[in-house]
Design a protein around this motif. Structure first.
Motif, mmCIF file in Angstrom:
data_model
loop_
_atom_site.group_PDB
_atom_site.id
_atom_site.type_symbol
_atom_site.label_atom_id
_atom_site.label_comp_id
_atom_site.label_asym_id
_atom_site.label_seq_id
_atom_site.Cartn_x
_atom_site.Cartn_y
_atom_site.Cartn_z
ATOM 1 N N GLU A 125 0.830 -1.205 0.000
ATOM 2 C CA GLU A 125 0.000 0.000 0.000
ATOM 3 C C GLU A 125 0.867 1.259 0.000
ATOM 4 O O GLU A 125 1.947 1.285 0.591
ATOM 5 C CB GLU A 125 -0.933 -0.008 1.205
ATOM 6 C CG GLU A 125 -1.957 -1.133 1.166
ATOM 7 C CD GLU A 125 -2.841 -1.074 -0.069
ATOM 8 O OE1 GLU A 125 -3.321 0.028 -0.403
ATOM 9 O OE2 GLU A 125 -3.035 -2.116 -0.713
ATOM 10 N N VAL A 131 -4.397 3.823 3.609
ATOM 11 C CA VAL A 131 -5.071 2.648 4.154
ATOM 12 C C VAL A 131 -6.110 3.069 5.200
ATOM 13 O O VAL A 131 -7.242 2.570 5.198
ATOM 14 C CB VAL A 131 -4.055 1.673 4.759
ATOM 15 C CG1 VAL A 131 -4.757 0.559 5.534
ATOM 16 C CG2 VAL A 131 -3.177 1.079 3.659
ATOM 17 N N SER A 171 -1.612 -5.666 1.283
ATOM 18 C CA SER A 171 -2.993 -6.138 1.202
ATOM 19 C C SER A 171 -3.026 -7.424 0.392
ATOM 20 O O SER A 171 -2.148 -7.681 -0.438
ATOM 21 C CB SER A 171 -3.897 -5.089 0.562
ATOM 22 O OG SER A 171 -3.462 -4.756 -0.742
ATOM 23 N N ASN A 173 -5.294 -9.391 -2.272
ATOM 24 C CA ASN A 173 -6.365 -9.144 -3.243
ATOM 25 C C ASN A 173 -6.413 -10.289 -4.248
ATOM 26 O O ASN A 173 -6.010 -10.132 -5.398
ATOM 27 C CB ASN A 173 -6.122 -7.815 -3.979
ATOM 28 C CG ASN A 173 -5.946 -6.658 -3.020
ATOM 29 O OD1 ASN A 173 -6.849 -6.320 -2.277
ATOM 30 N ND2 ASN A 173 -4.770 -6.039 -3.025
ATOM 31 N N PHE A 190 -11.729 -6.318 2.915
ATOM 32 C CA PHE A 190 -10.309 -5.985 2.821
ATOM 33 C C PHE A 190 -9.520 -6.869 3.762
ATOM 34 O O PHE A 190 -10.043 -7.382 4.759
ATOM 35 C CB PHE A 190 -10.040 -4.495 3.098
ATOM 36 C CG PHE A 190 -10.497 -3.978 4.438
ATOM 37 C CD1 PHE A 190 -9.839 -4.314 5.615
ATOM 38 C CD2 PHE A 190 -11.594 -3.125 4.528
ATOM 39 C CE1 PHE A 190 -10.237 -3.818 6.852
ATOM 40 C CE2 PHE A 190 -12.013 -2.618 5.755
ATOM 41 C CZ PHE A 190 -11.338 -2.972 6.915
ATOM 42 N N ASN A 191 -8.255 -7.067 3.406
ATOM 43 C CA ASN A 191 -7.309 -7.837 4.219
ATOM 44 C C ASN A 191 -5.990 -7.080 4.235
ATOM 45 O O ASN A 191 -5.264 -7.076 3.238
ATOM 46 C CB ASN A 191 -7.094 -9.229 3.623
ATOM 47 C CG ASN A 191 -8.357 -10.057 3.557
ATOM 48 O OD1 ASN A 191 -8.799 -10.611 4.543
ATOM 49 N ND2 ASN A 191 -8.944 -10.147 2.356
ATOM 50 N N TYR A 192 -5.667 -6.428 5.341
ATOM 51 C CA TYR A 192 -4.453 -5.629 5.452
ATOM 52 C C TYR A 192 -3.476 -6.254 6.454
ATOM 53 O O TYR A 192 -3.876 -6.736 7.517
ATOM 54 C CB TYR A 192 -4.766 -4.201 5.898
ATOM 55 C CG TYR A 192 -5.435 -3.361 4.830
ATOM 56 C CD1 TYR A 192 -4.782 -3.073 3.627
ATOM 57 C CD2 TYR A 192 -6.713 -2.838 5.023
ATOM 58 C CE1 TYR A 192 -5.391 -2.297 2.657
ATOM 59 C CE2 TYR A 192 -7.328 -2.059 4.056
ATOM 60 C CZ TYR A 192 -6.662 -1.802 2.874
ATOM 61 O OH TYR A 192 -7.263 -1.042 1.897
ATOM 62 N N THR A 206 -8.736 -7.842 8.999
ATOM 63 C CA THR A 206 -9.602 -8.371 7.958
ATOM 64 C C THR A 206 -11.041 -7.998 8.267
ATOM 65 O O THR A 206 -11.468 -8.036 9.424
ATOM 66 C CB THR A 206 -9.443 -9.908 7.841
ATOM 67 O OG1 THR A 206 -10.306 -10.401 6.826
ATOM 68 C CG2 THR A 206 -9.760 -10.615 9.147
#
Length: 233
Positions: A125, A131, A171, A173, A190-192, A206
């Motif tokens: 990111e 974010v 992230s 994706n 989202f998954n960061y 998440t």
């Protein structure tokens, strides 16, 4: 990856299960240690042997939050292959990529196995603020005041755990076939990963919003998929 217990995160995770008239939000924040010992070291050795890449650096995809490639982010693939044959947004070391995959495996065990995930399914990111804006925008639009009352506590807890300004943020994706949130009724997800190399720690955030007409339980894991009798024709 070892899960690090946090009573602050547990309280926030309870508050991140939010039902509104239009959606159901399911969020979770967890902290993991990247210190490898015993079995983890063996898994990493096997991962290196199986990937068999000619270089330690792997190519990442452009961040979705930037709707393409941000100025200044691209370099050329000369840095990997020696041939200037196209733009490359970011790279990641195999060890860091292993940490991200191991975090996913720990977070979604035993229902999903991400061992075959590739570097192009991840992005780096552009900034912490980017974010935070993305997270805040999604949750504000969906949960409104319920999120606004939680926001300061959430980001303070994450910062205290991982020192946000010292983190690289990634992230996940994937395509729909690999996405644990790819089921019918998912409005957004989202998954960061907030990775602090110095602390050898990852905070995984998440979250998803689902349409309430889809009968899904409020947990993670096997509850992502509807039971046969609950499926909607």
């Amino acid at each position: 990856m070892k899960l690090l217990e946090s009573t602050r995160f547990e309280a926030i995770n309870s508050a991140l299960c939010i039902e509104t008239g239009d959606s159901k939000i399911l969020g979770r924040i967890e902290s993991y240690s990247c210190k490898m010992a015993g079995n983890a070291k063996q898994l990493y050795k096997r991962y290196r042997a199986e990937t068999g890449a000619p270089t330690d650096l792997q190519a990442l995809s452009p961040p979705q939050t930037s709707l393409g490639v941000s100025p200044g982010q691209c370099q050329y693939s000369r840095s990997i292959s020696g041939d200037e044959d196209g733009p490359l947004c970011d790279t990641i070391s195999r060890k860091t990529l292993f940490y991200l995959i191991a975090t996913l495996n720990a977070a979604f065990y035993p229902d999903y196995d991400f061992s075959d995930a590739k570097s192009h399914e991840f992005s780096k990111e552009p900034s912490l603020q980017w974010v935070m804006n993305t997270v805040d925008s999604n949750l504000n639009a969906t949960a409104g005041e319920q999120y606004r009352t939680l926001r300061a506590q959430l980001w303070a807890a994450v910062d205290d755990e991982i020192s946000l300004n010292e983190c690289d943020i990634y992230s996940y994706n994937p395509d729909l076939a690999s996405d644990p949130f790819g089921e019918d009724g998912c409005l957004w997800s989202f998954n960061y990963f907030f990775y602090n190399k110095k602390l050898k720690r990852i905070v995984f955030f998440t979250c998803r919003a689902i349409n309430p007409i889809y009968s899904l339980d409020s947990g993670f894991g096997s509850d992502f998929a509807m039971d046969e009798e609950d499926e909607i024709d």
